[in-house]
Structure formats: C-alpha cells, structure tokens
Design a protein around this motif. Structure first.
Motif, PDB file in Angstrom:
ATOM      1  N   TYR A 109       0.751  -1.214  -0.079  1.00 16.89           N
ATOM      2  CA  TYR A 109      -0.004   0.122   0.010  1.00 16.89           C
ATOM      3  C   TYR A 109       0.927   1.362   0.156  1.00 16.89           C
ATOM      4  O   TYR A 109       0.505   2.124  -0.855  1.00 16.89           O
ATOM      5  CB  TYR A 109      -0.952  -0.105   1.138  1.00 16.89           C
ATOM      6  CG  TYR A 109      -1.898   1.333   1.330  1.00 16.89           C
ATOM      7  CD1 TYR A 109      -2.830   1.241   0.467  1.00 16.89           C
ATOM      8  CD2 TYR A 109      -1.875   2.216   2.117  1.00 16.89           C
ATOM      9  CE1 TYR A 109      -3.861   2.210   0.419  1.00 16.89           C
ATOM     10  CE2 TYR A 109      -2.616   3.333   2.272  1.00 16.89           C
ATOM     11  CZ  TYR A 109      -3.766   3.342   1.321  1.00 16.89           C
ATOM     12  OH  TYR A 109      -4.352   4.441   1.250  1.00 16.89           O
ATOM     13  N   LEU A 110       1.963   1.310   0.912  1.00 19.54           N
ATOM     14  CA  LEU A 110       2.816   2.695   1.046  1.00 19.54           C
ATOM     15  C   LEU A 110       3.690   2.644  -0.344  1.00 19.54           C
ATOM     16  O   LEU A 110       4.074   3.781  -0.643  1.00 19.54           O
ATOM     17  CB  LEU A 110       3.422   2.512   2.295  1.00 19.54           C
ATOM     18  CG  LEU A 110       2.598   2.596   3.499  1.00 19.54           C
ATOM     19  CD1 LEU A 110       3.326   2.566   4.773  1.00 19.54           C
ATOM     20  CD2 LEU A 110       1.699   3.782   3.630  1.00 19.54           C
ATOM     21  N   GLY A 111       4.036   1.385  -0.720  1.00 18.90           N
ATOM     22  CA  GLY A 111       5.192   1.259  -2.048  1.00 18.90           C
ATOM     23  C   GLY A 111       6.479   2.260  -1.644  1.00 18.90           C
ATOM     24  O   GLY A 111       6.759   2.320  -0.219  1.00 18.90           O
ATOM     25  N   GLY A 112       7.117   2.742  -2.586  1.00 20.16           N
ATOM     26  CA  GLY A 112       8.377   3.303  -2.245  1.00 20.16           C
ATOM     27  C   GLY A 112       9.417   2.489  -1.289  1.00 20.16           C
ATOM     28  O   GLY A 112       9.753   1.442  -1.696  1.00 20.16           O
ATOM     29  N   TRP A 113      10.226   3.286  -0.620  1.00 16.00           N
ATOM     30  CA  TRP A 113      11.328   3.017   0.021  1.00 16.00           C
ATOM     31  C   TRP A 113      10.639   1.759   1.094  1.00 16.00           C
ATOM     32  O   TRP A 113      11.722   0.556   1.377  1.00 16.00           O
ATOM     33  CB  TRP A 113      11.948   3.706   0.814  1.00 16.00           C
ATOM     34  CG  TRP A 113      11.512   4.409   1.839  1.00 16.00           C
ATOM     35  CD1 TRP A 113      10.632   5.614   1.786  1.00 16.00           C
ATOM     36  CD2 TRP A 113      11.361   4.099   3.604  1.00 16.00           C
ATOM     37  NE1 TRP A 113       9.906   5.710   3.253  1.00 16.00           N
ATOM     38  CE2 TRP A 113      10.564   5.059   4.158  1.00 16.00           C
ATOM     39  CE3 TRP A 113      11.920   2.978   4.039  1.00 16.00           C
ATOM     40  CZ2 TRP A 113      10.169   4.751   5.411  1.00 16.00           C
ATOM     41  CZ3 TRP A 113      11.609   2.740   5.426  1.00 16.00           C
ATOM     42  CH2 TRP A 113      10.661   3.779   5.863  1.00 16.00           C
ATOM     43  N   VAL A 114       9.420   1.796   1.618  1.00 16.81           N
ATOM     44  CA  VAL A 114       8.988   0.648   2.309  1.00 16.81           C
ATOM     45  C   VAL A 114       8.935  -0.555   1.786  1.00 16.81           C
ATOM     46  O   VAL A 114       9.377  -1.637   2.187  1.00 16.81           O
ATOM     47  CB  VAL A 114       7.746   1.167   3.135  1.00 16.81           C
ATOM     48  CG1 VAL A 114       7.118  -0.026   3.883  1.00 16.81           C
ATOM     49  CG2 VAL A 114       7.878   2.462   3.976  1.00 16.81           C
ATOM     50  N   ASP A 115       8.422  -0.661   0.499  1.00 16.93           N
ATOM     51  CA  ASP A 115       8.336  -1.677  -0.263  1.00 16.93           C
ATOM     52  C   ASP A 115       9.692  -2.408  -0.506  1.00 16.93           C
ATOM     53  O   ASP A 115       9.690  -3.597  -0.519  1.00 16.93           O
ATOM     54  CB  ASP A 115       7.498  -1.160  -1.600  1.00 16.93           C
ATOM     55  CG  ASP A 115       7.101  -2.553  -2.548  1.00 16.93           C
ATOM     56  OD1 ASP A 115       6.892  -3.506  -1.645  1.00 16.93           O
ATOM     57  OD2 ASP A 115       6.895  -2.407  -3.653  1.00 16.93           O
ATOM     58  N   ARG A 116      10.516  -1.321  -0.960  1.00 20.56           N
ATOM     59  CA  ARG A 116      12.053  -2.015  -1.271  1.00 20.56           C
ATOM     60  C   ARG A 116      12.481  -2.768   0.022  1.00 20.56           C
ATOM     61  O   ARG A 116      13.241  -3.851  -0.213  1.00 20.56           O
ATOM     62  CB  ARG A 116      12.686  -1.055  -1.940  1.00 20.56           C
ATOM     63  CG  ARG A 116      12.538  -0.488  -3.253  1.00 20.56           C
ATOM     64  CD  ARG A 116      13.502   0.436  -3.791  1.00 20.56           C
ATOM     65  NE  ARG A 116      13.699   1.760  -2.977  1.00 20.56           N
ATOM     66  CZ  ARG A 116      12.981   2.834  -3.155  1.00 20.56           C
ATOM     67  NH1 ARG A 116      12.038   2.910  -4.057  1.00 20.56           N
ATOM     68  NH2 ARG A 116      13.331   3.810  -2.548  1.00 20.56           N
ATOM     69  N   VAL A 117      12.518  -1.979   0.964  1.00 19.71           N
ATOM     70  CA  VAL A 117      12.963  -2.700   2.265  1.00 19.71           C
ATOM     71  C   VAL A 117      12.433  -4.032   2.855  1.00 19.71           C
ATOM     72  O   VAL A 117      13.180  -5.070   2.980  1.00 19.71           O
ATOM     73  CB  VAL A 117      12.884  -1.616   3.481  1.00 19.71           C
ATOM     74  CG1 VAL A 117      13.207  -2.286   4.912  1.00 19.71           C
ATOM     75  CG2 VAL A 117      13.797  -0.303   3.221  1.00 19.71           C
ATOM     76  N   VAL A 118      11.170  -3.970   2.481  1.00 20.29           N
ATOM     77  CA  VAL A 118      10.386  -5.111   3.071  1.00 20.29           C
ATOM     78  C   VAL A 118      10.821  -6.270   1.887  1.00 20.29           C
ATOM     79  O   VAL A 118      11.002  -7.380   2.477  1.00 20.29           O
ATOM     80  CB  VAL A 118       8.531  -5.101   3.041  1.00 20.29           C
ATOM     81  CG1 VAL A 118       8.121  -6.312   2.830  1.00 20.29           C
ATOM     82  CG2 VAL A 118       8.435  -4.174   4.039  1.00 20.29           C
ATOM     83  N   THR A 119      10.647  -6.178   0.706  1.00 17.37           N
ATOM     84  CA  THR A 119      11.102  -7.074  -0.350  1.00 17.37           C
ATOM     85  C   THR A 119      12.637  -7.513  -0.201  1.00 17.37           C
ATOM     86  O   THR A 119      12.740  -8.779   0.067  1.00 17.37           O
ATOM     87  CB  THR A 119      10.974  -6.329  -1.668  1.00 17.37           C
ATOM     88  OG1 THR A 119       9.731  -5.745  -1.840  1.00 17.37           O
ATOM     89  CG2 THR A 119      11.428  -7.458  -2.716  1.00 17.37           C
ATOM     90  N   TRP A 120      13.442  -6.673  -0.054  1.00 14.90           N
ATOM     91  CA  TRP A 120      14.736  -7.083   0.496  1.00 14.90           C
ATOM     92  C   TRP A 120      14.891  -7.972   1.593  1.00 14.90           C
ATOM     93  O   TRP A 120      15.543  -9.066   1.735  1.00 14.90           O
ATOM     94  CB  TRP A 120      15.574  -5.979   0.550  1.00 14.90           C
ATOM     95  CG  TRP A 120      16.009  -5.134  -0.744  1.00 14.90           C
ATOM     96  CD1 TRP A 120      15.779  -5.743  -2.018  1.00 14.90           C
ATOM     97  CD2 TRP A 120      16.273  -3.862  -0.888  1.00 14.90           C
ATOM     98  NE1 TRP A 120      15.853  -4.617  -2.925  1.00 14.90           N
ATOM     99  CE2 TRP A 120      16.393  -3.431  -2.291  1.00 14.90           C
ATOM    100  CE3 TRP A 120      16.707  -2.895   0.162  1.00 14.90           C
ATOM    101  CZ2 TRP A 120      16.416  -2.045  -2.747  1.00 14.90           C
ATOM    102  CZ3 TRP A 120      17.067  -1.566  -0.290  1.00 14.90           C
ATOM    103  CH2 TRP A 120      17.053  -1.374  -1.700  1.00 14.90           C
ATOM    104  N   THR A 121      14.092  -7.452   2.644  1.00 13.60           N
ATOM    105  CA  THR A 121      14.340  -8.178   3.903  1.00 13.60           C
ATOM    106  C   THR A 121      13.823  -9.673   3.835  1.00 13.60           C
ATOM    107  O   THR A 121      13.981 -10.645   4.197  1.00 13.60           O
ATOM    108  CB  THR A 121      13.381  -7.368   5.135  1.00 13.60           C
ATOM    109  OG1 THR A 121      13.897  -6.041   5.292  1.00 13.60           O
ATOM    110  CG2 THR A 121      13.590  -8.198   6.304  1.00 13.60           C
ATOM    111  N   ALA A 122      12.406  -9.771   2.874  1.00 14.52           N
ATOM    112  CA  ALA A 122      11.763 -11.155   2.879  1.00 14.52           C
ATOM    113  C   ALA A 122      12.826 -11.828   1.978  1.00 14.52           C
ATOM    114  O   ALA A 122      12.812 -13.263   2.086  1.00 14.52           O
ATOM    115  CB  ALA A 122      10.453 -10.883   2.039  1.00 14.52           C
ATOM    116  N   ASP A 123      13.271 -11.535   0.911  1.00 16.34           N
ATOM    117  CA  ASP A 123      14.407 -12.217   0.437  1.00 16.34           C
ATOM    118  C   ASP A 123      15.485 -12.742   1.279  1.00 16.34           C
ATOM    119  O   ASP A 123      15.913 -14.048   0.913  1.00 16.34           O
ATOM    120  CB  ASP A 123      14.966 -11.390  -0.908  1.00 16.34           C
ATOM    121  CG  ASP A 123      13.868 -11.306  -2.072  1.00 16.34           C
ATOM    122  OD1 ASP A 123      12.948 -11.751  -1.959  1.00 16.34           O
ATOM    123  OD2 ASP A 123      14.240 -10.250  -2.830  1.00 16.34           O
TER     124      ASP A 123
END
Length: 289
Positions: A109-123
């Motif tokens: 929902y928020l996208g941006g840097w929040v989305d990138r951090v969550v995606t990297w952390t999940a990986d």
C-alpha cells in the motif's frame, strides 16, 4: 464447490478426526486405561528392552503397543502428540499470518522505500538457513524457557516472508481499484483504507496460504523434536517418537508406523484441504472431480 472435491473433503474429515483426537486425548487414554508418562517396564522384554509381545506390543491393554526401553503407551503418545503438533502448527501459523499480513499490506500500500526494504528483507529471510538457526537456538536456550512457546515464536517468525509476498502482490492489485481510490479521496486514513477496503478482499488468499502453511510448520516441529531440540521429554511429540522408533526399525517397524502415520496423515490432510480450498475460492479454477 469445496464439498464436490473428494480429496479436499477427505482432508477435511481427516483434520477433524485428528483434531478431535487431540482435544479428547485425555478421555481416549482414560478409556484405554493408560497415559503418556507412565513407564510400564512389565510390558518390556527384560533382555532386549523391546516390547514383550509381537507387533510392538499391540494388545487390548496397549492399542498401539509400547515405546521401547520405557514401556510408555504409544497410543497415548500419539494422541497427546497430536495436541502438541496441532497447537504449535496452528499457533505458529497465526504468528506468521499476522506478521505477514501487516508487513505485506504495508509494503504494497505504501510502496516506495518501504516496499523495497520489505522486499529485500523477505528475500534475505527466504534464503536464510533458518533450520540451522533453530537447532542452534534450541541448544542454547535455557530449559526454564517454555519450549512450546519458543517453537511457536521462532517458527512463526520465520514464516512471515511467504505470507507477506502474497499479501503484497494482492494489495498492489487492489489499491488500483476504484473503491480504494474513492476511499482515499474521501479522506480515509491508510489504516481505515486497509481495514475497511483492503482487508475484506484479502481474506480468501490469507485463508488459503494459512491452511497450506500449517503442514510445513507441523513437520518443522516434528523435525526439530526428531533432532532433539524441539519438545523436550516427557512431553509427547510425534517427532521424538519417530526418532526413538528409527533406532528400533530394524527390530520391529511397528514402532515407526503409528507416529509416522499420524504425521503423514496430518500433513497430507492439510495439504489437500488447502489445495481444494484454493480451487474453491478461485473462480478461474475448476474444482477437481
């Protein structure tokens, strides 16, 4: 519909039977006249340490036989072990789902840097050797710490990335819908949009992914108990019962049959039920005949 899927229906019935056995474990063992903690040395061969009777000591007194060396009733261990496995599997899944939904929905929902951090952390978490970490953690944590609670928290914590990725993908699609845009235009806060607009449309994938993740968590608890860093004795556990049985499988495979069969049925039942549930909730997928 789900009831037309015979495999899913069989899985649901199996889950219900195993769940009922777990809930009624005290009653079932009382009917048998045994419990999972008492050592019955009189049921063992004094020379070998194995059961005195054939087929692992199966009798009217011990319905599934007895455990080697201890003489503990195997039926009592299996039904009480179902309670342990279901408790940890369901509770750990709940932890994973709560974390995954919050993190995945926020990222989508928020996208941006929040989305990138969550995606990297999940990986990173998905590639992390969490089983090795759990084994090491189980070996160093003091015995005073509740082991079931520790397993629930650790297994649940490492399960959030898969849930978060699915929820994130769904939110990315939903937030482009007109009803979400209208809610934002009308002044709804991000939390209100999530609670009133997004969450009701996420229930189907959340339920499916939760159902499909339960067998993996039950199996992980059994694996940790098998390795000796899960549920400590004398608490009944399928994994530890299987570990004991493996040492005697050449002598009598019946020790392995009942706890191994219970673990197989539980994982199979949740898997086929979750698969059928996914088909039933997806209008583009035909229900298997």
């Amino acid at each position: 519909m789900l009831r037309r899927d015979r495999w899913a229906l069989a899985g649901a019935i199996t889950i219900a039977v195993l769940g009922l056995a777990a809930v009624a474990a005290d009653l079932l063992t009382a009917i048998e006249g045994q419990d999972p903690y008492s050592y019955r040395t009189e049921a063992l061969d004094p020379q070998t340490g194995g059961p005195a009777g054939a087929l692992g000591g199966v009798s009217t007194t011990h319905w599934f036989g007895v455990e080697p060396l201890t003489g503990r009733d195997l039926f009592a261990i299996v039904v009480h072990g179902a309670r342990t496995s279901f408790l940890i599997g369901l509770a750990a899944t709940a932890v994973s789902v709560v974390l995954g939904v919050l993190v995945g929905a926020g990222a989508g929902y928020l996208g941006g840097w929040v989305d990138r951090v969550v995606t990297w952390t999940a990986d990173v978490f998905l590639g992390f050797p969490y089983l090795v970490f759990m084994i090491a953690l189980g070996a160093v944590v003091p015995s005073s710490v509740s082991r079931p609670l520790l397993l629930i928290l650790v297994i649940g914590f490492f399960g959030w990335p898969s849930v978060a990725r699915i929820v994130r993908a769904q939110v990315l699609t939903l937030k482009k819908r007109n009803f979400v845009s209208a809610a934002r235009i009308l002044g709804a806060s991000p939390w209100q949009v999530f609670r009133a607009e997004l969450l009701p449309n996420l229930w189907a994938p959340i339920i499916v992914v939760a159902t499909l993740s339960i067998p993996g968590k039950i199996g992980l608890e059994a694996a940790l108990s098998f390795l000796g860093v899960g549920i400590p004795p004398p608490t009944p556990s399928w994994g530890r019962a299987i570990s004991t049985a493996v040492e005697w499988v050449a002598t009598d495979p019946m020790f392995l049959f009942f706890p191994g069969g219970a673990l197989f049925l539980a994982t199979w039942a949740f898997t086929v039920f979750g698969d059928g549930l996914r088909d039933a909730l997806d209008p583009k997928t035909d229900v298997r005949r």
